[in-house]
Design a protein around this motif. Structure first.
Motif, PDB file in Angstrom:
ATOM      1  N   ALA A 136      59.602  66.967  76.228  1.00 32.96           N
ATOM      2  CA  ALA A 136      59.575  68.404  75.936  1.00 32.96           C
ATOM      3  C   ALA A 136      60.614  68.741  74.864  1.00 32.96           C
ATOM      4  O   ALA A 136      60.361  69.544  73.959  1.00 32.96           O
ATOM      5  CB  ALA A 136      59.821  69.213  77.209  1.00 32.96           C
ATOM      6  N   ALA A 166      61.691  66.692  72.561  1.00 34.33           N
ATOM      7  CA  ALA A 166      61.263  66.110  71.283  1.00 34.33           C
ATOM      8  C   ALA A 166      60.206  66.970  70.602  1.00 34.33           C
ATOM      9  O   ALA A 166      59.939  66.793  69.422  1.00 34.33           O
ATOM     10  CB  ALA A 166      60.726  64.701  71.497  1.00 34.33           C
ATOM     11  N   THR A 167      59.597  67.881  71.352  1.00 40.70           N
ATOM     12  CA  THR A 167      58.502  68.680  70.798  1.00 40.70           C
ATOM     13  C   THR A 167      58.818  70.180  70.829  1.00 40.70           C
ATOM     14  O   THR A 167      57.920  70.999  70.967  1.00 40.70           O
ATOM     15  CB  THR A 167      57.192  68.384  71.556  1.00 40.70           C
ATOM     16  OG1 THR A 167      57.424  68.543  72.961  1.00 40.70           O
ATOM     17  CG2 THR A 167      56.707  66.976  71.303  1.00 40.70           C
ATOM     18  N   GLY A 168      60.085  70.516  70.761  1.00 39.12           N
ATOM     19  CA  GLY A 168      60.433  71.897  70.467  1.00 39.12           C
ATOM     20  C   GLY A 168      61.040  72.733  71.577  1.00 39.12           C
ATOM     21  O   GLY A 168      61.418  73.875  71.339  1.00 39.12           O
TER      22      GLY A 168
END
Lengths: 324, 334
Positions: A68, A70-72
């Protein structure tokens, strides 16, 4: 200034950051009820979407926090007890600690792994073992261990705003401790130590619960005319070498007090650094006080004997003073 | 002539998608063949695990994805990067440990990532990428997008705790995740039949209350069709799917493995033969020609162009500089 418990300060930090930044979410075992109270009330305010009670799956949940992040998003993963981090270790050590570097800087991982570390309440070996040196060992992970309600609030807010993975160690036996905690916004920068008591004769470095033992020891020493400087590191990695070395330059004596074990423990790291970088200021050999190298015993009597105590600190400082 | 097993599935795939999948498979195959040669020549440091034989899985699944969807890969990850649209030059440079590589030479074969195309990284720990992919799915759902997250892993990973925790977590939170198990029948050197007492890993989906689908992992169009459905389901907010792709490694676990094995054999004779017989590239080549989508000559031209792309990647990697000393401590903190 309002007085709050250490636990209430954690709640305040989480609530403030969740209000401030929509990307902050909280997940972990029983965070909805907040059984240890640090997350209590947050579900009522922020709902299912932002306060997630996952199954008891430390590895899976820690890894989901990494993905989570790593994706913003900016997840706070509550792992309840420090010893439970062993179950999540692969995701913290092999993923969170490695991803940014091994992908050549592509990953940004603003994730906080929050837990209660250490002992002192008779919780036995599986709920009391201090685990912080294992995370100091890992590259790219910041490690925080606050000792007071004021610090826990300001440091947790800084940890959530940090773009690196942070392992945040609340202390199991400090939850009920009260202190002044402003309602206004404040953030304590990571990596800055705090001199909790000034002194000229000996430098005592500690974090978490051990800060309180050191302060108690310092009071007793003062009655004997020995002025101890007590430095609360607050952040264990990166740690504030500058403040510690400056203090040792002044006092010429150094005692590291830490709740972890003597082998590869935190105290060894601090003592080695002082011996290496401030040797010419030392009037006596560097000293380490650590817990005995056993699983944390259940019996409160044994547990007290297992970890460094104020009396032990007093005795060690007196020996040092006698040595020169 | 080898034909696809599932003709009905194949015929539901638009011709341009079929050719798109063909190109993805061809790029993987030619890249991997070259990597195998370079490794044998001693030109590549470390370990190399080739994707040859399983290309249908990565290519079929990635053809069902959008550019903004996420994938997470494994130690056998080159194929997934290429299938998602990765750049061969930066991949090859990474395999050589050069500063122009995807990870500036810090990741290598088992850790290639390209965040720009949603490739969140290959992972050297068996099962290690699965929870991270669940987190990417959580993030997509939290942000209210309809992105999906795909985690590729092998039969070996299906025995790791991370697999079980992740399936359950994704199921409970109803996350848009595709769990794609490439069952190539060996966990490193151990046959899967000695590592689990079930034949079909897809059965494990039942234990977590999600669909479990078995697909022919040597049939690129069957893989595409299965993935298309699971992706649509995920985008509709109906949660994760476990897809078990029954496939093969044409080669071994790792290149140069004979040096570790010291003459010991571990592959089952039947399976080794089946791996040769069920070559996804051969199958799809036969299909596209049979269907008249393309001529043999056009495929030959495509192959030459792909070989040229690989050759240019090798040249780029060879002539790229080594990382400088200053880079050693970079990229650690934000």
């Amino acid at each position: 200034m309002p007085r709050k418990t250490y636990i209430a300060a954690i709640q305040a930090a989480l609530a403030e950051e969740m209000r401030r930044d929509e990307r902050v979410l909280l997940m972990g075992e029983d965070v909805r009820l907040g059984v240890f109270a640090g997350t209590r009330g947050l579900h009522a305010e922020f709902g299912d979407r932002r306060v997630i009670d996952p199954p008891i799956s430390e590895l899976g949940v820690a890894g989901a926090g990494v993905g989570a992040a790593a994706t913003g998003l900016r997840p706070v993963v509550d792992l309840m007890f420090g010893t439970f981090l062993y179950l999540a270790f692969d995701q913290i050590a092999n993923q969170a600690a490695a991803m940014r570097y091994m992908f050549g800087g592509q990953a940004t991982l603003p994730v906080v792994f929050m837990t209660q570390n250490g002992g002192g309440i008779g919780a036995g070996p599986h709920h009391s073992q201090p685990v912080h040196p294992l995370f100091m060992y890992l590259p790219a992970i910041k490690v925080v261990m606050p000792s007071t309600p004021y610090d826990v609030k300001g440091l947790l807010k800084a940890a959530i705003r940090d773009d690196n993975p942070v392992v945040f160690f609340n202390h199991l036996s400090l939850g009920g401790q009260r202190g002044e905690v402003p309602d206004e916004e404040y953030v304590i920068p990571l990596g800055k130590a705090d001199i909790k008591r000034a002194g000229s004769d000996v430098t005592i470095v500690a974090a978490g619960l051990m800060v309180h033992h050191a302060l108690k020891a310092a009071e007793e020493l003062a009655q004997a005319g020995i002025e101890a400087e007590v430095i609360d590191l607050r952040t264990l990695k990166p740690w504030d070498e500058e403040t510690v070395l400056a203090s040792v330059a002044k006092t010429g004596r150094f005692v590291a007090v830490d709740e972890s074990y003597p082998v590869c423990g935190a105290a060894g790291e601090w003592a080695a650094t002082v011996a290496e970088k401030a040797f010419h200021h030392l009037k006596a050999p560097v000293q380490r006080l650590s817990s005995r190298h056993v699983p944390v015993p259940f019996s409160p009597t044994l547990e007290k004997m297992m970890m460094p105590s104020a009396a032990e600190i007093v005795a060690r400082v007196r020996e040092l003073m006698a040595a020169g | 002539m080898t034909t696809l097993l599932d003709v009905a599935a194949a015929q539901s795939v638009a011709p341009e998608v079929v050719m798109d999948i063909y190109r993805r498979i061809l790029r993987i195959r030619r890249f991997e063949e070259q990597v195998g040669k370079l490794f044998a020549q001693g030109q590549l440091p470390g370990f190399v695990h080739l994707y040859i034989g399983a290309e249908a899985v990565g290519a079929g699944v990635c053809a069902a994805l959008r550019d903004d969807d996420y994938i997470i890969s494994t130690h056998r990850g080159h194929g997934h990067v290429i299938a998602k649209g990765g750049d061969m030059k930066r991949m090859m440079a990474e395999l050589f440990g050069k500063v122009t590589g995807y990870c500036k030479g810090k990741g290598g074969s088992m850790h290639i990532a390209d965040f720009e195309i949603g490739m969140l990284g290959a992972c050297g720990i068996v099962g290690g990428g699965i929870p991270v992919a669940v987190g990417a799915g959580l993030s997509a759902s939290y942000r209210g997008t309809d992105q999906v997250s795909v985690t590729f892993f092998g039969d070996g990973a299906a025995n790791e705790g991370s697999f079980h925790e992740s399936l359950n977590l994704a199921s409970v939170l109803k996350l848009p995740v595709l769990f794609v198990c490439e069952n190539n029948q060996y966990g490193e050197f151990t046959p899967a039949e000695r590592a689990m007492n079930i034949k079909d890993i897809a059965l494990r989906a039942q234990g977590y209350g999600i669909p479990g689908v078995i697909a022919d992992g040597t049939d690129p169009l069957a893989m595409y069709v299965v993935a298309r459905e699971a992706v649509a389901r995920a985008r509709r907010g109906e949660g994760p799917t476990l897809i078990e792709a029954k496939t093969h490694r044409k080669g071994g676990h790792a290149e140069g493995e004979d040096a570790f094995l010291a003459g010991q054999q571990y592959r089952l004779a039947d399976e080794k033969e089946a791996a040769q017989r069920h070559d996804p590239l051969v199958k799809l080549h036969a299909y596209v020609v049979e269907q008249g989508l393309v001529t043999v000559e056009e495929l030959e031209t495509l192959d030459q162009a792909t070989l040229q792309e690989v050759a240019e990647a090798v040249e780029f990697a060879r002539t790229s500089p080594e990382p400088s000393a200053e880079t050693l401590l970079e990229d650690l903190w934000v």
